[in-house]
Design a protein around this motif. Structure first.
Motif, PDB file in Angstrom:
ATOM      1  N   LEU A 136      43.245  33.930  47.161  1.00  0.00           N
ATOM      2  CA  LEU A 136      42.158  32.942  47.183  1.00  0.00           C
ATOM      3  C   LEU A 136      40.814  33.611  46.914  1.00  0.00           C
ATOM      4  CD1 LEU A 136      43.323  30.811  50.226  1.00  0.00           C
ATOM      5  CD2 LEU A 136      43.207  30.018  47.850  1.00  0.00           C
ATOM      6  N   GLU A 137      40.632  34.791  47.473  1.00  0.00           N
ATOM      7  CA  GLU A 137      39.392  35.529  47.221  1.00  0.00           C
ATOM      8  C   GLU A 137      39.292  35.938  45.756  1.00  0.00           C
ATOM      9  OE1 GLU A 137      38.812  37.543  51.678  1.00  0.00           O
ATOM     10  OE2 GLU A 137      39.674  38.706  50.020  1.00  0.00           O
ATOM     11  N   ARG A 138      40.405  36.388  45.187  1.00  0.00           N
ATOM     12  CA  ARG A 138      40.410  36.759  43.772  1.00  0.00           C
ATOM     13  C   ARG A 138      40.138  35.538  42.890  1.00  0.00           C
ATOM     14  NH1 ARG A 138      40.301  41.862  41.818  1.00  0.00           N
ATOM     15  NH2 ARG A 138      41.708  41.306  40.112  1.00  0.00           N
ATOM     16  N   ALA A 139      40.733  34.407  43.239  1.00  0.00           N
ATOM     17  CA  ALA A 139      40.533  33.187  42.457  1.00  0.00           C
ATOM     18  C   ALA A 139      39.082  32.728  42.518  1.00  0.00           C
ATOM     19  CB  ALA A 139      41.464  32.084  42.957  1.00  0.00           C
ATOM     20  N   ALA A 140      38.472  32.821  43.695  1.00  0.00           N
ATOM     21  CA  ALA A 140      37.072  32.423  43.843  1.00  0.00           C
ATOM     22  C   ALA A 140      36.160  33.346  43.041  1.00  0.00           C
ATOM     23  CB  ALA A 140      36.676  32.426  45.314  1.00  0.00           C
ATOM     24  N   TYR A 141      36.454  34.639  43.092  1.00  0.00           N
ATOM     25  CA  TYR A 141      35.652  35.589  42.320  1.00  0.00           C
ATOM     26  C   TYR A 141      35.780  35.309  40.827  1.00  0.00           C
ATOM     27  CZ  TYR A 141      34.000  39.937  40.260  1.00  0.00           C
ATOM     28  OH  TYR A 141      33.327  40.855  39.493  1.00  0.00           O
ATOM     29  N   TYR A 142      37.002  35.066  40.392  1.00  0.00           N
ATOM     30  CA  TYR A 142      37.218  34.768  38.974  1.00  0.00           C
ATOM     31  C   TYR A 142      36.437  33.518  38.564  1.00  0.00           C
ATOM     32  CZ  TYR A 142      39.589  33.542  34.624  1.00  0.00           C
ATOM     33  OH  TYR A 142      39.843  33.211  33.317  1.00  0.00           O
ATOM     34  N   ARG A 143      36.536  32.489  39.360  1.00  0.00           N
ATOM     35  CA  ARG A 143      35.845  31.229  39.044  1.00  0.00           C
ATOM     36  C   ARG A 143      34.331  31.420  38.988  1.00  0.00           C
ATOM     37  NH1 ARG A 143      37.222  28.663  43.373  1.00  0.00           N
ATOM     38  NH2 ARG A 143      35.263  29.131  44.439  1.00  0.00           N
ATOM     39  N   ASP A 144      33.776  32.151  39.939  1.00  0.00           N
ATOM     40  CA  ASP A 144      32.317  32.243  40.061  1.00  0.00           C
ATOM     41  C   ASP A 144      31.693  33.305  39.165  1.00  0.00           C
ATOM     42  OD1 ASP A 144      32.520  30.255  41.971  1.00  0.00           O
ATOM     43  OD2 ASP A 144      32.404  31.635  43.679  1.00  0.00           O
ATOM     44  N   TRP A 145      32.415  34.412  38.914  1.00  0.00           N
ATOM     45  CA  TRP A 145      31.786  35.558  38.275  1.00  0.00           C
ATOM     46  C   TRP A 145      32.512  36.112  37.047  1.00  0.00           C
ATOM     47  CZ3 TRP A 145      27.007  36.348  39.559  1.00  0.00           C
ATOM     48  CH2 TRP A 145      26.566  35.976  40.844  1.00  0.00           C
ATOM     49  N   ASP A 146      33.756  35.725  36.839  1.00  0.00           N
ATOM     50  CA  ASP A 146      34.566  36.451  35.862  1.00  0.00           C
ATOM     51  C   ASP A 146      35.122  35.579  34.743  1.00  0.00           C
ATOM     52  OD1 ASP A 146      35.557  38.921  35.049  1.00  0.00           O
ATOM     53  OD2 ASP A 146      37.479  38.636  36.058  1.00  0.00           O
ATOM     54  N   SER A 147      34.886  34.286  34.773  1.00  0.00           N
ATOM     55  CA  SER A 147      35.557  33.374  33.835  1.00  0.00           C
ATOM     56  C   SER A 147      34.652  32.848  32.737  1.00  0.00           C
ATOM     57  CB  SER A 147      36.167  32.189  34.602  1.00  0.00           C
ATOM     58  OG  SER A 147      35.152  31.466  35.295  1.00  0.00           O
ATOM     59  N   GLY A 148      33.448  33.387  32.613  1.00  0.00           N
ATOM     60  CA  GLY A 148      32.538  32.905  31.584  1.00  0.00           C
ATOM     61  C   GLY A 148      33.102  33.034  30.184  1.00  0.00           C
TER      62      GLY A 148
END
Length: 379
Positions: free
Chosen positions: A224-236
């Protein structure tokens, strides 16, 4: 008459392309440096300049080209598109056919450390009964495969094309493995060709959804932490490529520095590298991969896979046996209870303490042992 011939292929990049690459690298118009002392605003200027300086003046493509040409390569036309692929047959005649599918920002370069031990295990201290005939296609619009000239080449059509490729090569029974987009493509292969695909192996399940999270396990918290990081910072990158791939393509196809920075950021973010990608992958290896995007100007054509696949994917039923390998630095590490509803044939689950998104590239020995172990039961 449809041309179904299998044509030999050898990588042979012209001097003109290499000279133009060096000229562009030397003439790069650089932005100012980031305003932080880490990677949180993107690939740092000093590192991109260092890599691009090496790329222009020290990187020896001819030796790297020769190394890639140690693999047998071919092209064939499927659905009007020329597909490039490695087809390395094992010296052991009873080897199991295996199709390996890469994703973005990867290429067949990801597999350069695993093809030989997979095809010839005895040369690497293994058992001949674990041998594979390896087929590793370049995705449409990637590497040396042709670029689609019409819409429709999403993961479903690619999965169908790869199953057609295996049949064309004479394999009436085979297994499949994939990561990143390759996981989605392999999923399609397992769904549409169960008569011939005996089992599939995956490392990513981005579409899996959690169940009850009232008391999450430590692994679920991590994911869940990895998914949140991806959504907020890594998926541009993903949003851009899935909505306006043509726009980003201009910079990627025109500027080798831009193409390198675009890919290097993901080697930093998605490998188990302790803060620096060269802790895991050599500079030459990463540039080999970047070269497969640069040589044929694949910045836009590779990005279009996101545009094609994000908007049109449909749920497919996969009933063949399925195995998963979970690596801690994966973008979003799979959770067994989340993926089980989609895979009634799930029969193997392995978790490792080292490795990331590019498993075959980062931890090749683990990857080879994992595939040997899982697919052994289907021989």
């Amino acid at each position: 008459m449809t041309d179904e011939s299998i044509r030999p292929f050898r990588i042979d990049v012209s001097d003109e392309i290499l000279d133009d690459l060096r000229r562009r690298l030397h003439a790069t118009r650089w932005p100012e440096a980031e305003l932080v002392d880490d990677w949180t605003q993107g690939t740092p200027l000093s590192y991109v300049q260092e890599v691009c300086g090496y790329w222009a003046d020290d990187y020896d493509w001819r030796s790297r080209e020769s190394a890639l040409n140690r693999f047998d390569q071919f092209t064939t036309t499927i659905d009007g598109l020329d597909l490039h692929f490695v087809h390395q047959r094992s010296p052991h005649d009873d080897a199991m056919p295996l199709v390996l599918s890469h994703g973005w920002p990867g290429s067949i370069v990801e597999f350069h450390k695993v093809v030989e031990p997979l095809t010839d295990p005895t040369k690497f201290g293994g058992d001949p009964s674990d041998a594979f005939h390896v087929v590793a296609p370049s995705l449409p619009g990637y590497g040396f495969s042709a670029k689609p000239t019409e819409t429709g080449w999403g993961v479903e059509k690619i999965g169908h094309a790869f199953s057609t490729l295996m049949a064309r090569l004479g394999y009436d029974r085979y297994v499949a493995q994939g990561g990143d987009w390759g996981s989605a493509i392999t999923n399609v292969i397992g769904a549409v060709d169960p008569e011939h695909c005996a089992a599939i192996h995956l490392t990513l399940a981005m579409g899996a959804r959690p169940g009850d999270l009232s008391n999450p396990t430590p692994d679920e918290v991590h994911t869940l932490e990895r998914a949140a990081y991806y959504r907020d910072w890594d998926s541009g990158y993903s949003k851009q490529q899935s909505t306006r791939p043509q726009t980003v393509g201009y910079g990627l196809v025109d500027s080798p520095a831009a193409q390198a920075a675009w890919i290097l950021e993901k080697f930093w973010a998605w490998t188990d590298c302790d803060g620096h990608p060269e802790n895991v992958l050599s500079r030459d290896e990463m540039l080999d991969n970047v070269m497969l995007y640069w040589i044929n100007g694949n910045g836009a054509s590779s990005a279009r896979l996101y545009w094609e696949s994000f908007s049109t994917r449909t749920k497919l039923d996969v009933t063949v046996p399925v195995g998963f390998a979970v690596f801690p630095a994966e973008i979003v590490p799979p959770i067994r209870s989340w993926v089980e509803p989609s895979y009634p044939g799930l029969c193997h689950w392995a978790e490792y303490d080292k490795g990331g998104h590019f498993a075959a590239f980062e931890v090749p020995n683990v990857f080879v042992d994992e595939l040997r172990g899982f697919f052994r039961q289907f021989r």
